[in-house]
Write a protein that holds these residues in place. Structure first.
Motif, PDB file in Angstrom:
ATOM      1  N   ALA A 498      33.360  47.684  33.950  1.00 10.18           N
ATOM      2  CA  ALA A 498      33.545  46.672  32.911  1.00 10.18           C
ATOM      3  C   ALA A 498      32.866  45.364  33.295  1.00 10.18           C
ATOM      4  N   LEU A 499      32.951  45.005  34.578  1.00 11.35           N
ATOM      5  CA  LEU A 499      32.326  43.750  35.026  1.00 11.35           C
ATOM      6  C   LEU A 499      30.810  43.798  34.841  1.00 11.35           C
ATOM      7  N   ILE A 500      30.222  44.967  35.116  1.00 10.79           N
ATOM      8  CA  ILE A 500      28.779  45.093  34.887  1.00 10.79           C
ATOM      9  C   ILE A 500      28.507  45.125  33.383  1.00 10.79           C
ATOM     10  N   GLY A 501      29.358  45.852  32.667  1.00 15.04           N
ATOM     11  CA  GLY A 501      29.170  46.000  31.221  1.00 15.04           C
ATOM     12  C   GLY A 501      29.152  44.676  30.481  1.00 15.04           C
ATOM     13  N   ILE A 502      30.080  43.777  30.845  1.00 17.91           N
ATOM     14  CA  ILE A 502      30.118  42.511  30.103  1.00 17.91           C
ATOM     15  C   ILE A 502      28.877  41.661  30.359  1.00 17.91           C
ATOM     16  N   ALA A 503      28.184  41.928  31.457  1.00 17.18           N
ATOM     17  CA  ALA A 503      27.009  41.106  31.760  1.00 17.18           C
ATOM     18  C   ALA A 503      25.769  41.571  30.998  1.00 17.18           C
ATOM     19  N   ILE A 504      25.819  42.794  30.445  1.00 17.51           N
ATOM     20  CA  ILE A 504      24.597  43.330  29.834  1.00 17.51           C
ATOM     21  C   ILE A 504      24.227  42.663  28.502  1.00 17.51           C
ATOM     22  N   PRO A 505      25.168  42.497  27.572  1.00 18.59           N
ATOM     23  CA  PRO A 505      24.757  41.823  26.323  1.00 18.59           C
ATOM     24  C   PRO A 505      24.153  40.435  26.531  1.00 18.59           C
ATOM     25  N   PRO A 506      24.763  39.568  27.368  1.00 22.35           N
ATOM     26  CA  PRO A 506      24.079  38.288  27.595  1.00 22.35           C
ATOM     27  C   PRO A 506      22.716  38.460  28.260  1.00 22.35           C
TER      28      PRO A 506
ATOM     29  N   LEU B 331      35.303  37.831  51.510  1.00 24.87           N
ATOM     30  CA  LEU B 331      34.590  36.696  52.107  1.00 24.87           C
ATOM     31  C   LEU B 331      33.088  36.831  51.894  1.00 24.87           C
ATOM     32  N   VAL B 332      32.560  38.030  52.186  1.00 26.22           N
ATOM     33  CA  VAL B 332      31.123  38.261  52.024  1.00 26.22           C
ATOM     34  C   VAL B 332      30.719  38.113  50.560  1.00 26.22           C
ATOM     35  N   ALA B 333      31.526  38.698  49.661  1.00 29.13           N
ATOM     36  CA  ALA B 333      31.196  38.594  48.241  1.00 29.13           C
ATOM     37  C   ALA B 333      31.142  37.131  47.814  1.00 29.13           C
ATOM     38  N   GLY B 334      32.079  36.337  48.318  1.00 31.27           N
ATOM     39  CA  GLY B 334      32.090  34.920  47.975  1.00 31.27           C
ATOM     40  C   GLY B 334      30.799  34.229  48.376  1.00 31.27           C
ATOM     41  N   ILE B 335      30.346  34.538  49.585  1.00 32.55           N
ATOM     42  CA  ILE B 335      29.116  33.901  50.058  1.00 32.55           C
ATOM     43  C   ILE B 335      27.919  34.369  49.236  1.00 32.55           C
ATOM     44  N   VAL B 336      27.868  35.694  48.973  1.00 26.31           N
ATOM     45  CA  VAL B 336      26.748  36.232  48.187  1.00 26.31           C
ATOM     46  C   VAL B 336      26.716  35.596  46.797  1.00 26.31           C
ATOM     47  N   ILE B 337      27.890  35.480  46.178  1.00 27.58           N
ATOM     48  CA  ILE B 337      27.942  34.871  44.844  1.00 27.58           C
ATOM     49  C   ILE B 337      27.435  33.436  44.899  1.00 27.58           C
ATOM     50  N   ILE B 378      24.693  35.617  34.958  1.00 36.86           N
ATOM     51  CA  ILE B 378      26.051  36.171  34.950  1.00 36.86           C
ATOM     52  C   ILE B 378      26.139  37.454  35.768  1.00 36.86           C
ATOM     53  N   LEU B 379      25.055  38.240  35.721  1.00 37.27           N
ATOM     54  CA  LEU B 379      25.124  39.585  36.299  1.00 37.27           C
ATOM     55  C   LEU B 379      25.382  39.647  37.812  1.00 37.27           C
ATOM     56  N   PHE B 598      31.739  33.193  30.517  1.00 38.48           N
ATOM     57  CA  PHE B 598      31.486  31.832  30.062  1.00 38.48           C
ATOM     58  C   PHE B 598      31.450  30.849  31.225  1.00 38.48           C
ATOM     59  N   ALA B 599      32.347  31.044  32.199  1.00 39.89           N
ATOM     60  CA  ALA B 599      32.372  30.119  33.336  1.00 39.89           C
ATOM     61  C   ALA B 599      31.047  30.168  34.088  1.00 39.89           C
ATOM     62  N   LEU B 600      30.555  31.377  34.342  1.00 45.42           N
ATOM     63  CA  LEU B 600      29.298  31.505  35.084  1.00 45.42           C
ATOM     64  C   LEU B 600      28.131  30.976  34.279  1.00 45.42           C
ATOM     65  N   PHE B 601      28.083  31.384  33.022  1.00 44.72           N
ATOM     66  CA  PHE B 601      26.999  30.942  32.164  1.00 44.72           C
ATOM     67  C   PHE B 601      26.950  29.413  32.093  1.00 44.72           C
ATOM     68  N   MET B 602      28.104  28.805  31.881  1.00 46.94           N
ATOM     69  CA  MET B 602      28.127  27.355  31.689  1.00 46.94           C
ATOM     70  C   MET B 602      27.790  26.607  32.968  1.00 46.94           C
TER      71      MET B 602
END
Lengths: 675, 675
Positions: A498-506, B331-337, B378-379, B598-602
């Motif tokens: 779902a997390l990947i899915g929501i990113a596809i339309p944008p 922790l790793v995911a946080g840094i990658v993001i 976002i992806l 929306f949070a990421l996009f904005m």
């Protein structure tokens, strides 16, 4: 106790099934719709084209449009062949045949819609010289050709495929063919039309200060071509694909739910076709009545007739009344969604008015305000879809959800007729202006155009709602095919999907909008170059190089649409084969949810920026040329690719991804890394 | 077989639990963090303020900020009292007490952060007169006061509450208190800061062509106040609430999963605090080294130490190694993001560069391009969250998901320290300009500021990722509390809930952005009025009426934040009581998915518009004053409320809604219409 009161009905049922009577009825209904479309086609073709100047412009538009379609279809053929081969070897020969037929029907529907639009626009402009009452039917019947041909081709095509391959999962191939062509048509046409539009507006209107549709503008022909390839051909293919997808989804769910279940979706769709055909004959502009009212009347009559026919079918076939309620809930939800969407875009409502007002403080606040109202407009339609889902499920289970999609899409024939009318009269107005037919004629063309815009706002909301509930039905069909009972978001794989899915339309929207941006960039530079380098152009003494602009738009659009189209096919496969069928279910659910958000947001904010600008152009807040107007033009330009490129393509994207998932489900079940 | 090799560990465990040793350790660690914060506070306070002109400006900012906070807290108290009463009667006295304590801690954290920022900014400016090496530590230790106070208050507060009420569901009240205050602080501060910013920029920079932070601009003090109430107080409260929520969610899940489960989240958080405290002492600007590097070094050391401590805890308490892996995956995911988010906003990467380039064709394409890259951004973070979820679940089940949230948020102390540094040095730069401290000082301030911006981009992405995984943990906690095993999107009620849920984040964003728009509209008119009516203002002969602008921003911000805040509390209750607990689960899931988008996009599109503008201001594509620059300023103005108002508030919105659902779950289970 041996006496069975239903014995008569049973025999009747068995007779219907054994002799394929229901299928035959559906097929014939489809043919009738096509025949009526041909009748309208002939009617429009018989009308006079007008002055030689008009013919010249019309030919230029036609030439550009045909060139675009030719190139588009050439690119498309490569795709179709590749996918046919893949389907042939991995899924089966029947599916690949169904796929090819679906592609052909969709491509033909798009071509026909454009062909008639190109004929109808110039003829409508010519008839406008003799009054609104003469011009209106040409515009509307032009639209009706598209509307009725689409539903006719869909139902006749589906019936024929199902007759030869009586397995709904094979019919999926037909739907996939239809959708992939639609994706090309919608995204490609959308990029084309906005490239041309932005190029024409930004340099012509804003920098050079010449009016819209002015023949001195080098991008004006490309702009007119764009209306046809984007709004007519693209939109036709788009609704064709939602329509087919909802029917196929319902067939799949119906097949495992109840007797006749696989056939009922076709039968009810046939009823919708008859209702639409009758409805079109009720669309008549009275001498004093507004053409907008005439269009809406046609829609209401179609809705009423469809409800009546549905009741009769349920009664005659002794079906559960729950199915009737499910269908009606979808129909009502569709209308409600259309009306609420209308509120957020109408020129006389708070959102557009407020957006126009804040334009006084500059473009940034105009954009922020339009963005905000567009975001708010997401809620009502989603509540509508949610309520329709709950009600239809309550009355008829998961088959009910599918049937409510059928209910919502039943009036597609009429909806598309009213919608395709819009670009025809829009073009008629453009031709009238370029041929300098005089103020009075342009006024009539304006009236026709205004009616088109109102109809468009409603039908656009409707189309998104319909696509939304169709893809929900497709999701249900997917779970049936892969044999999972739940899509549990608490399952980490489903959540990851779902997390990947929501990113596809944008992502998809972004790629198409960037495509427009890149292409518009080239177009703007070309238009600026022509104004600078062609002597006498701005004074109207020399003609610009229209063909060069048409060429830029065409090449760019095709180039920019490849990546998003490929993504639509490949990403679901990657998710499925890596994370498994459950994750793919989550992926589809996620993409549907975010796809709906973005589609609604983009359609509505785009529409309201457009109308905020128009409101200022009517003389408010400083009128044309004021700072407020300049700010509103920027907002409108931002909104253009939202509402005409990215937004409408999203529906199709969702359908394509769902179909890819369902088609390849058997392989994914077998070979996924995580099972 | 009577011999039990683990008997020693068991006795150790029992001793730890019986004597609340682990709880005590956590509490003391929290206190240590607070003590270090106090030490930094004293260090900063001791520094010299500077010239009388600087003191004057600093006092004006302080006055405005205190006035805002006073009004905000007055409004807040009404909310807190109402909710305390509701919680007291409907949920229980213990929860209401926890709620009040949580509110107080959160409000205090916000106040403290702002107080120190107001002290640190002018002192940093003053120290900049004697070089970067002198100025940097004042800015950073100012930030560290906030960072360490927040995590200290959180862990000490949570430990104390859990000591008196050893039931994680009561501790939820603490979290709810923290989050609701954060929502006010973030949304209110966000509306304030952007109102002032847009007002100052649009009239001052664009219309009157005077530089940023020019003392002639009537909105300049309001703008400086805004940086403090929005970026410092708001952001501090925001991360306080995500941090607390992730710990509480993990406590709830842990309590039903394993022995010590409810305590482990506190213990690991304590480890993160120690790592952060040590990390802050490693942040030192070398003579030649860049301050940005110093900040990043601190972060990396903190990460390393935390990983080490976690391993030791797992080893000493003889826990399953799976828990360690879960923590590290977070922790790793946080840094990658953080790093990938950085790509989409950095001034030297394709997205910002391309956005800057297309500005040549006008504001519309600038906005479309920024919008698109923001959508693409976002992806990667969502994939990061998805992967962390799958891995942590694989190693440690649903408790693992909660622990990966703990892992991601463990370094919050350090992250907030680096983040709060940003607005302090930004303000220092402003004060240096307004006090006319000379070119050299401003250059140093600029360097400090640039480091702040880089740190901010990374930490912002990090904060969203952390909030995302926290609310996923909260969702798991919710299902535990209401006792449902699945949130099945194929259940029509869940689907209906999800459809409503996805519409809420855009609705909330829209309301806050409209709030900014309305308020900025008032502000712009006031600034224009002052320039017109106050004679000699533009020549710098008279002083503008700063207080009036501060007043407009304050009143407006508080007015505009009421509706969205009320919605955040009421909508989940309506969905729950009407559609039932499963639908509410769907609602939460839907809101999380669309909230993340929306949070990421904005955040990202806002950041990249900002940097595209800065890139042009560096002299590219025509530089300052060119048409490209004007276009980029419009883009930046659109992005401002995205990245500083709506975007960051969304995290808090998601947390508040999840907590409302969990807190009222027992009532909803009993009284919902659909059960």
């Amino acid at each position: 106790m041996d006496l069975d009161p239903f014995v008569g009905i049973r025999i009747f049922h068995e007779y219907l099934i054994a002799n394929n009577i229901l299928l035959l009825i559906s097929f014939i209904t489809g043919l009738i719709s096509i025949i009526v479309a041909v009748y309208f086609y002939i009617y429009v073709s018989k009308q006079k084209v007008g002055t030689s100047k008009m013919k010249e412009i019309s030919d230029a538009i036609k030439e550009g449009a045909i060139a675009f379609l030719k190139r588009q279809y050439t690119t498309l053929i490569v795709f179709v062949i590749i996918l046919t081969v893949i389907l042939y070897f991995f899924i089966g020969p029947e599916t690949s045949i169904a796929y090819v037929i679906g592609s052909l029907c969709s491509a033909f529907a798009g071509f026909l819609g454009m062909d008639i639009a190109l004929k109808a626009n110039v003829r409508t402009a010519n008839a406008a010289r003799r009054g609104l009452k003469r011009a209106f039917p040409i515009g509307f019947y032009g639209g009706a050709v598209t509307g009725l041909a689409i539903v006719g081709l869909a139902v006749a095509g589906l019936s024929a495929v199902y007759y030869f391959f009586p397995d709904p999962e094979i019919v999926l191939g037909f739907s996939f063919g239809a959708s992939l062509v639609a994706l090309f048509a919608k995204a490609g046409g959308g990029i084309y039309t906005k490239t041309a539009d932005i190029g024409a507006d930004l340099v012509g209107k804003v920098e050079m200060n010449i009016p819209e549709d002015d023949p001195r503008n080098p991008a004006v022909i490309a702009d007119n071509v764009g209306d046809n390839v984007g709004d007519v051909a693209g939109m036709g293919a788009d609704l064709f694909d939602s329509y087919v997808a909802s029917v196929v989804a319902a067939m799949i769910i119906g097949a495992v739910t109840m007797e006749l279940g696989a056939l009922l979706p076709l039968v009810f769709s046939a009823a919708g076709i008859i209702a639409s055909v009758i409805g079109t004959f009720f669309v008549k502009a009275k001498k004093k009545g507004s053409p907008g009212k005439a269009l809406n009347n046609g829609t209401y009559i179609t809705c009423f007739l469809f409800a009546l026919f549905s009741f009769l079918i349920v009664y005659l076939l002794a079906l559960d009344m729950g199915i009737f309620y499910a269908i009606i809930s979808g129909l009502v939800a569709g209308i409600v969604i259309g009306i609420t969407s209308d509120y957020y875009t109408s020129i006389d409502r708070t959102p557009a008015l407020r957006t126009a007002e804040v334009s006084k403080t500059g473009a940034a606040i105009n954009i922020l305000t339009g963005f905000s109202y567009g975001s708010i407009s997401i809620l009502p339609p989603l509540i509508g879809i949610g309520v329709a889902t709950v009600i239809s499920y309550h009355f008829a289970g998961i088959f009910g959800i599918a049937m409510s999609a059928i209910g919502m899409l039943s009036i597609t024939g009429m909806i598309v007729s009213a919608d395709a009318y819009g670009p025809i009269v829009d073009n008629a107005k453009g031709i009238a202006e370029q041929s300098r037919l005089g103020k009075k004629v342009i006024q009539i063309a304006d009236k026709l155009d205004a009616a088109g815009n109102t109809a468009k706002a409603i039908t656009k909301g409707f189309a998104i709602g319909a696509a939304g509930i169709s893809v929900i039905a497709l999701l249900v069909a997917y779970t049936e095919i892969v044999g999972i009972k739940t899509i549990d978001i608490m399952n980490p794989f489903v959540l990851a999907g779902a997390l990947i899915g929501i990113a596809i339309p944008p992502l998809f929207s972004a790629l198409t909008i960037l495509g427009v941006g890149k292409n518009a960039f080239r177009m703007i530079n070309e238009v600026r170059r022509q104004f600078k380098e062609i002597p006498g152009l701005i004074k109207g003494k020399t003609k610009p190089d229209y063909a060069k602009c048409v060429d830029i738009a065409t090449k760019g659009a095709l180039k920019e649409l490849i990546l998003p189209s490929v993504l639509a096919v490949i990403v679901p496969l990657i998710v499925g084969f890596v994370l498994g069928v459950e994750a793919l279910g989550g992926f589809l659910a996620g993409s549907i949810l975010s796809g709906l958000i973005f589609a609604l947001f983009m359609a509505n904010s785009g529409g309201l920026w457009d109308n905020a600008k128009k409101y200022i152009e009517e003389g408010n807040f400083g009128g044309k040329g004021s700072d407020a107007h300049k700010a509103a033009v920027i907002g409108d330009t931002v909104g253009d690719p939202f509402k005409d490129t990215a937004g409408p393509s999203l529906d199709t994207l969702l359908v394509v991804m769902s179909l890819v998932a369902s088609l390849f489900a058997p392989l994914i079940v077998k070979y996924a890394l995580i099972r």
